[in-house]
Scaffold this motif. Structure first.
Motif, PDB file in Angstrom:
ATOM      1  N   LYS A  49       0.848  -1.183   0.000  1.00 48.97           N
ATOM      2  CA  LYS A  49       0.000   0.000   0.000  1.00 48.97           C
ATOM      3  C   LYS A  49       0.886   1.236   0.000  1.00 48.97           C
ATOM      4  CE  LYS A  49      -3.752  -2.178   2.493  1.00 48.97           C
ATOM      5  NZ  LYS A  49      -4.615  -2.141   3.662  1.00 48.97           N
ATOM      6  N   GLY A  50       0.291   2.346  -0.316  1.00 47.90           N
ATOM      7  CA  GLY A  50       1.029   3.603  -0.362  1.00 47.90           C
ATOM      8  C   GLY A  50       1.622   3.981   0.985  1.00 47.90           C
ATOM      9  N   LYS A  51       0.921   3.646   2.077  1.00 47.86           N
ATOM     10  CA  LYS A  51       1.424   4.002   3.404  1.00 47.86           C
ATOM     11  C   LYS A  51       2.711   3.243   3.736  1.00 47.86           C
ATOM     12  CE  LYS A  51      -1.504   0.748   5.927  1.00 47.86           C
ATOM     13  NZ  LYS A  51      -2.503   0.606   6.973  1.00 47.86           N
ATOM     14  N   HIS A  52       2.893   2.058   3.157  1.00 42.55           N
ATOM     15  CA  HIS A  52       4.140   1.325   3.380  1.00 42.55           C
ATOM     16  C   HIS A  52       5.304   2.071   2.737  1.00 42.55           C
ATOM     17  CE1 HIS A  52       1.287  -2.312   3.515  1.00 42.55           C
ATOM     18  NE2 HIS A  52       1.562  -1.943   4.752  1.00 42.55           N
ATOM     19  N   VAL A  53       5.081   2.581   1.539  1.00 42.27           N
ATOM     20  CA  VAL A  53       6.136   3.323   0.832  1.00 42.27           C
ATOM     21  C   VAL A  53       6.415   4.638   1.554  1.00 42.27           C
ATOM     22  CG1 VAL A  53       6.811   4.354  -1.367  1.00 42.27           C
ATOM     23  CG2 VAL A  53       5.503   2.229  -1.339  1.00 42.27           C
ATOM     24  N   GLN A  54       5.358   5.300   2.027  1.00 44.29           N
ATOM     25  CA  GLN A  54       5.531   6.554   2.769  1.00 44.29           C
ATOM     26  C   GLN A  54       6.355   6.319   4.036  1.00 44.29           C
ATOM     27  OE1 GLN A  54       4.580   9.681   1.857  1.00 44.29           O
ATOM     28  NE2 GLN A  54       5.620  10.448   3.665  1.00 44.29           N
ATOM     29  N   VAL A  57       9.991   5.989   3.099  1.00 54.66           N
ATOM     30  CA  VAL A  57      10.604   7.293   2.812  1.00 54.66           C
ATOM     31  C   VAL A  57      10.943   8.008   4.116  1.00 54.66           C
ATOM     32  CG1 VAL A  57      10.164   9.591   1.839  1.00 54.66           C
ATOM     33  CG2 VAL A  57       9.555   7.552   0.548  1.00 54.66           C
ATOM     34  N   GLU A  58      10.026   7.999   5.065  1.00 52.05           N
ATOM     35  CA  GLU A  58      10.266   8.663   6.352  1.00 52.05           C
ATOM     36  C   GLU A  58      11.429   8.004   7.092  1.00 52.05           C
ATOM     37  OE1 GLU A  58       8.913  11.511   7.271  1.00 52.05           O
ATOM     38  OE2 GLU A  58       7.801  11.474   5.384  1.00 52.05           O
ATOM     39  N   ALA A  59      11.499   6.685   7.060  1.00 48.46           N
ATOM     40  CA  ALA A  59      12.590   5.974   7.730  1.00 48.46           C
ATOM     41  C   ALA A  59      13.931   6.311   7.084  1.00 48.46           C
ATOM     42  CB  ALA A  59      12.338   4.470   7.677  1.00 48.46           C
ATOM     43  N   GLY A  66      20.369  10.892   1.673  1.00 50.76           N
ATOM     44  CA  GLY A  66      20.124  12.059   0.831  1.00 50.76           C
ATOM     45  C   GLY A  66      18.829  11.940   0.034  1.00 50.76           C
ATOM     46  N   ILE A  67      18.238  13.085  -0.268  1.00 50.62           N
ATOM     47  CA  ILE A  67      16.968  13.130  -0.984  1.00 50.62           C
ATOM     48  C   ILE A  67      17.094  12.483  -2.360  1.00 50.62           C
ATOM     49  CG2 ILE A  67      15.243  14.672  -2.015  1.00 50.62           C
ATOM     50  CD1 ILE A  67      14.992  14.481   0.963  1.00 50.62           C
ATOM     51  N   ARG A  68      18.193  12.745  -3.059  1.00 53.04           N
ATOM     52  CA  ARG A  68      18.358  12.180  -4.407  1.00 53.04           C
ATOM     53  C   ARG A  68      18.441  10.657  -4.359  1.00 53.04           C
ATOM     54  NH1 ARG A  68      16.506  12.393  -9.087  1.00 53.04           N
ATOM     55  NH2 ARG A  68      17.867  11.489 -10.642  1.00 53.04           N
ATOM     56  N   THR A  69      19.069  10.107  -3.337  1.00 52.00           N
ATOM     57  CA  THR A  69      19.140   8.662  -3.185  1.00 52.00           C
ATOM     58  C   THR A  69      17.749   8.085  -2.947  1.00 52.00           C
ATOM     59  OG1 THR A  69      21.360   8.843  -2.250  1.00 52.00           O
ATOM     60  CG2 THR A  69      20.177   6.788  -1.844  1.00 52.00           C
ATOM     61  N   ILE A  70      16.976   8.756  -2.113  1.00 57.15           N
ATOM     62  CA  ILE A  70      15.603   8.302  -1.843  1.00 57.15           C
ATOM     63  C   ILE A  70      14.778   8.364  -3.113  1.00 57.15           C
ATOM     64  CG2 ILE A  70      13.506   8.731  -0.504  1.00 57.15           C
ATOM     65  CD1 ILE A  70      15.323   9.883   1.705  1.00 57.15           C
ATOM     66  N   SER A  94       4.419   9.181  -6.478  1.00 57.04           N
ATOM     67  CA  SER A  94       5.347  10.092  -7.147  1.00 57.04           C
ATOM     68  C   SER A  94       6.193  10.813  -6.091  1.00 57.04           C
ATOM     69  CB  SER A  94       4.582  11.122  -7.972  1.00 57.04           C
ATOM     70  OG  SER A  94       3.852  11.986  -7.136  1.00 57.04           O
ATOM     71  N   THR A  95       7.310  11.362  -6.508  1.00 58.44           N
ATOM     72  CA  THR A  95       8.168  12.056  -5.562  1.00 58.44           C
ATOM     73  C   THR A  95       7.465  13.289  -4.979  1.00 58.44           C
ATOM     74  OG1 THR A  95       9.190  13.242  -7.404  1.00 58.44           O
ATOM     75  CG2 THR A  95      10.323  11.282  -6.591  1.00 58.44           C
ATOM     76  N   LYS A  96       6.616  13.915  -5.759  1.00 63.20           N
ATOM     77  CA  LYS A  96       5.877  15.063  -5.271  1.00 63.20           C
ATOM     78  C   LYS A  96       4.882  14.656  -4.192  1.00 63.20           C
ATOM     79  CE  LYS A  96       3.279  19.053  -6.906  1.00 63.20           C
ATOM     80  NZ  LYS A  96       2.718  19.739  -8.074  1.00 63.20           N
ATOM     81  N   ALA A  97       4.180  13.539  -4.430  1.00 64.42           N
ATOM     82  CA  ALA A  97       3.203  13.061  -3.448  1.00 64.42           C
ATOM     83  C   ALA A  97       3.876  12.621  -2.147  1.00 64.42           C
ATOM     84  CB  ALA A  97       2.397  11.915  -4.043  1.00 64.42           C
ATOM     85  N   LEU A  98       5.096  12.128  -2.247  1.00 65.52           N
ATOM     86  CA  LEU A  98       5.810  11.659  -1.054  1.00 65.52           C
ATOM     87  C   LEU A  98       6.575  12.777  -0.337  1.00 65.52           C
ATOM     88  CD1 LEU A  98       7.201   8.301  -2.463  1.00 65.52           C
ATOM     89  CD2 LEU A  98       5.341   8.594  -0.833  1.00 65.52           C
ATOM     90  N   GLY A  99       6.588  13.965  -0.928  1.00 63.68           N
ATOM     91  CA  GLY A  99       7.247  15.095  -0.299  1.00 63.68           C
ATOM     92  C   GLY A  99       8.751  15.107  -0.469  1.00 63.68           C
TER      93      GLY A  99
END
Length: 102
Positions: A49-54, A57-59, A66-70, A94-99
């Motif tokens: 689910k999307g929350k798993h990916v979010q 990203v937070e972890a 670094g942001i570029r690596t993420i 998307s990277t925009k949706a994930l902040g």
């Protein structure tokens, strides 16, 4: 088949050069490690689910990556999801949706 094995297989099936495939498989392995550390028992790509990916990203942000690596890791995950036929979820993360855009 475990999530890690399925994700690595899909990374290979998505194609590309050997370095590209290796990068995708490494990103899939890191994501699988995150799921295990967070005690999220995901059996396969179809259960993501999307929350798993979010959470991933937070972890990674908290770990000081670094942001570029993420961004590159999320791109690899999107490619794996598309190879599995999960285009809708791939479009949602998307990277925009994930902040992490910019």
């Amino acid at each position: 088949m475990s999530f890690r094995d399925e994700a690595k297989k899909l990374a290979y099936q998505a194609g590309g050069s050997f370095k590209t495939i290796e990068g995708r498989q490494l990103a899939a392995g890191r994501f699988a490690d995150y799921l295990k550390a967070a005690n999220l028992q995901i059996r396969g790509v179809e259960f993501l689910k999307g929350k798993h990916v979010q959470g991933f990203v937070e972890a990674r942000k908290e770990a000081g990556v670094g942001i570029r690596t993420i961004q590159n890791e999320i791109t690899a995950l999107r490619t794996i999801l598309r190879a599995a036929g999960r285009e809708k979820l791939a479009d949602q993360i998307s990277t925009k949706a994930l902040g992490i855009a910019g």
